[in-house]
Scaffold this active site. Sequence first.
Site, mmCIF file in Angstrom:
data_model
loop_
_atom_site.group_PDB
_atom_site.id
_atom_site.type_symbol
_atom_site.label_atom_id
_atom_site.label_comp_id
_atom_site.label_asym_id
_atom_site.label_seq_id
_atom_site.Cartn_x
_atom_site.Cartn_y
_atom_site.Cartn_z
ATOM 1 N N CYS A 89 0.725 -1.315 0.137
ATOM 2 C CA CYS A 89 0.119 0.000 0.164
ATOM 3 C C CYS A 89 0.782 1.336 -0.224
ATOM 4 C CB CYS A 89 -0.799 -0.011 1.203
ATOM 5 S SG CYS A 89 -2.047 -1.253 1.180
ATOM 6 N N LEU A 90 1.911 1.412 0.735
ATOM 7 C CA LEU A 90 2.631 2.354 0.921
ATOM 8 C C LEU A 90 3.501 2.630 -0.422
ATOM 9 C CD1 LEU A 90 4.263 1.748 4.555
ATOM 10 C CD2 LEU A 90 2.839 3.871 3.617
#
Length: 114
Positions: A89-90
């Site tokens: 996600c990051l």
Amino acid sequence: PLDEDDWFTEYVFPAGTMIIPSASFFLYFQDDVSVVNHWTLSGKHFSRTNEEWLKRLDANVEVIKPMFVTLTGSEEEAMKLINYWRGFCLSGMEMFGYNNGEEWMASHVLFKKK
């Protein structure tokens, strides 16, 4: 996995189930379908999607962890998997948000059957 460091293929998208084709990729495969429309969206949209996924993951980690313990067999491996998904996600937030969303984008293609 390509090697022992390839956590992405091992834990996030196994067996190459995720491809990132070019914006024009599907235009070359029109034997059974034809393209009606094709457009590109700024990467900012998918960056925000990844940000929301991360918020939901973090807000629900105590619900997710027991499921991942069942899947992986240990709390340590479950936490590793949760952190891999956090990394996914990051990295998606950063990659698709880079250069105001104009470097990495999302393409949409509308097909019709021939």
